[in-house]
Design an enzyme around this catalytic site. Structure first.
Site, PDB file in Angstrom:
ATOM      1  CB  SER A  93      -0.692  -0.013   1.289  1.00  0.00           C
ATOM      2  OG  SER A  93      -1.518   1.345   1.362  1.00  0.00           O
ATOM      3  CD  GLN A 113      -2.846   1.827  -3.052  1.00  0.00           C
ATOM      4  OE1 GLN A 113      -2.411   1.716  -1.959  1.00  0.00           O
ATOM      5  NE2 GLN A 113      -3.590   2.771  -3.642  1.00  0.00           N
ATOM      6  CE1 TYR A 115      -6.517   5.095  -2.915  1.00  0.00           C
ATOM      7  CE2 TYR A 115      -4.847   4.886  -1.016  1.00  0.00           C
ATOM      8  CZ  TYR A 115      -5.914   4.444  -1.544  1.00  0.00           C
ATOM      9  OH  TYR A 115      -6.962   3.663  -0.884  1.00  0.00           O
ATOM     10  CB  THR A 141      -6.321   2.585  -5.444  1.00  0.00           C
ATOM     11  OG1 THR A 141      -5.481   1.419  -5.293  1.00  0.00           O
ATOM     12  CG2 THR A 141      -7.742   2.472  -4.953  1.00  0.00           C
ATOM     13  CE  LYS A 206      -7.221  -2.957  -4.169  1.00  0.00           C
ATOM     14  NZ  LYS A 206      -7.663  -1.848  -3.459  1.00  0.00           N
ATOM     15  CB  SER A 228     -11.217  -3.925  -6.041  1.00  0.00           C
ATOM     16  OG  SER A 228     -11.349  -3.682  -4.525  1.00  0.00           O
ATOM     17  CG  HIS A 230     -11.065   0.444  -1.125  1.00  0.00           C
ATOM     18  ND1 HIS A 230     -10.258   1.308  -2.339  1.00  0.00           N
ATOM     19  CD2 HIS A 230     -10.431   0.485  -0.017  1.00  0.00           C
ATOM     20  CE1 HIS A 230      -9.396   1.905  -1.309  1.00  0.00           C
ATOM     21  NE2 HIS A 230      -9.305   1.262  -0.213  1.00  0.00           N
ATOM     22  N   GLY A 262     -12.044  -9.218  -2.539  1.00  0.00           N
ATOM     23  CA  GLY A 262     -13.364  -8.791  -1.775  1.00  0.00           C
ATOM     24  C   GLY A 262     -14.061 -10.093  -1.352  1.00  0.00           C
ATOM     25  CB  VAL A 264     -11.051 -14.065  -1.815  1.00  0.00           C
ATOM     26  CG1 VAL A 264     -10.356 -15.329  -2.068  1.00  0.00           C
ATOM     27  CG2 VAL A 264     -11.623 -13.456  -3.062  1.00  0.00           C
ATOM     28  NE  ARG A 265     -12.641 -12.806   4.604  1.00  0.00           N
ATOM     29  CZ  ARG A 265     -12.180 -11.730   3.661  1.00  0.00           C
ATOM     30  NH1 ARG A 265     -11.437 -12.031   2.604  1.00  0.00           N
ATOM     31  NH2 ARG A 265     -12.476 -10.360   3.914  1.00  0.00           N
ATOM     32  N   GLY A 284      -7.497  -9.424   1.472  1.00  0.00           N
ATOM     33  CA  GLY A 284      -6.796  -8.117   2.174  1.00  0.00           C
ATOM     34  C   GLY A 284      -6.900  -8.498   3.863  1.00  0.00           C
TER      35      GLY A 284
END
Ligand SMILES: Cc1cc2nc3c(=O)[nH]c(=O)nc-3n(C[C@H](O)[C@H](O)[C@H](O)COP(=O)(O)O)c2cc1C
Ligand SMILES: O=C(O)C(=O)c1ccccc1
Length: 335
Positions: A93, A113, A115, A141, A206, A228, A230, A262, A264-265, A284
């Site tokens: 990040s 990543q 901004y 992003t 992203k 995504s 976020h 988002g 995903v487990r 994340g």
């Protein structure tokens, strides 16, 4: 072990507004079921892939998340060591609490990543710094023209990093001071494409949900899209990512990689996303929970367990490789 401060736990767990989209990401996976194939004598599945020219051991990457030193004193260095030891890509990040050079010293494969900041010279400096440190892709992003309204943080009065922690990569080369991250509502496609004049790195956008935006990313010559929302932290009410994926994949038609994050487990979530057209996925919050619970070992545990679950689910679905995950593997059921 110190345990996570409840205010910081809320920062990690929380989303925007009513947190409808946080819940929707998980609920959408709950509505999907796998229709496995049998007796295909596949042997032990191989979940490996080639992504942007790099051979990876599996299709799970680490999404960019801010402030790892809130979760563990070793922060991003611990996360990077776990990534290195498991062969996973870590997307660092822009709001990391460790300088990119120290994260890169671990030898992990890194993406960075960004901004894009209204100050173009500073943005170019940041990109050059990350590239010089050895990152292999840039993730821009694009779902954050303004900051989402994070109501847990407002209630908790969480505004700033505690003393001693800063966004180390926001250090201004001229003054040595740490700059604030600006969310830029005037950011447009031309600004993203202009990054090509600063860097030779592949550029992924992203935060894409609409198929027309995915088509624009292809038309603009970008190298990948990440479906995504976020993690539900920006637009509350945005569509779940696994629901947005099929139309995005149809618009992109395999011309550039489509990734998803988002909710995903589990291995089944990974396999579901790949069957619906993703080349890979990112996680994340699970990484943050592993980091808080056990530093490097905690993150390595999360990554290893999920990798093994992907292999197990592939075997149970009759898939020898990721190429054996067609759309008809996934069925939607009533909630
Ligand atoms: C605590 C936290 C911080 C995040 N920080 C960033 C960030 O700095 N930049 C960014 O592009 N996305 C950021 N994200 C979004 C993640 O990259 C990712 O889209 C999301 O967490 C994926 O959902 P999951 O947490 O359900 O796996 C953050 C997410 C969380 C939970
Ligand atoms: O929390 C986030 O989701 C996030 O993207 C972020 C970005 C910059 C600073 C802090 C958080």
């Amino acid at each position: 072990m110190a345990g996570l401060d409840p205010v910081h736990r809320d920062f990690f767990a929380g989303g925007a507004g009513e947190e409808r989209t946080v819940r929707a990401n998980a609920a959408a996976f709950d509505r999907l079921r796998l229709l496995p194939r049998v007796l295909r004598a596949t042997g032990t599945p191989d979940p490996g892939l080639t992504l942007l020219g790099a051979a990876l051991p599996g299709p799970v990457l680490i999404a960019p998340t801010a402030f790892h030193r809130l979760a563990h004193p070793d922060g991003e260095v611990a996360t990077a060591r776990a990534a290195r030891d498991t062969g996973t890509v870590l997307t660092v990040s822009m709001a990391a609490t460790t300088p990119i050079e120290r994260i890169a010293d671990t030898g992990a494969r890194l993406w960075f990543q960004l901004y894009p900041q209204p100050d173009r010279d500073f943005t170019a400096h940041l990109v050059e710094r990350a590239e010089a440190a050895g990152v292999t892709a840039l993730v821009v992003t694009v779902d954050s023209p303004v900051f989402g309204r994070r109501e847990r943080d407002l209630r908790n009065g969480f505004l700033d990093l505690p003393a001693g922690l800063v966004c180390e990569n926001l250090r201004d080369p001229a003054t040595g001071r740490i700059r604030d991250i600006v969310m830029d509502p005037s950011l447009g496609w031309d600004d993203v494409v202009r990054l090509r004049t600063t860097t030779r790195l592949p550029i992924l956008v992203k935060g894409v949900l609409h198929p027309a935006d995915a088509a624009e990313a292809v038309a603009r010559g970008l190298d990948g899209v990440i479906v995504s929302n976020h993690g539900g932290r920006q637009l509350d009410g945005a569509v779940a990512t696994i629901d947005a994926l099929p139309a995005v994949a149809a618009a992109v038609r395999g011309r550039i990689p489509v990734l998803l994050d988002g909710g995903v487990r589990r291995g089944a979530d990974v396999v579901t996303a790949l069957a619906r057209g993703a080349s890979a996925v990112l996680i994340g919050r699970p990484v943050l929970w592993g980091l808080a619970a056990g530093g490097r070992d905690g993150v390595a545990g999360v990554l290893t367990e999920l990798h093994e679950d992907v292999v197990r689910v592939m075997a149970l679905c009759g898939a020898a490789t990721l190429a054996d995950l067609p759309p008809d593997l996934v069925r939607e059921v009533r909630p």
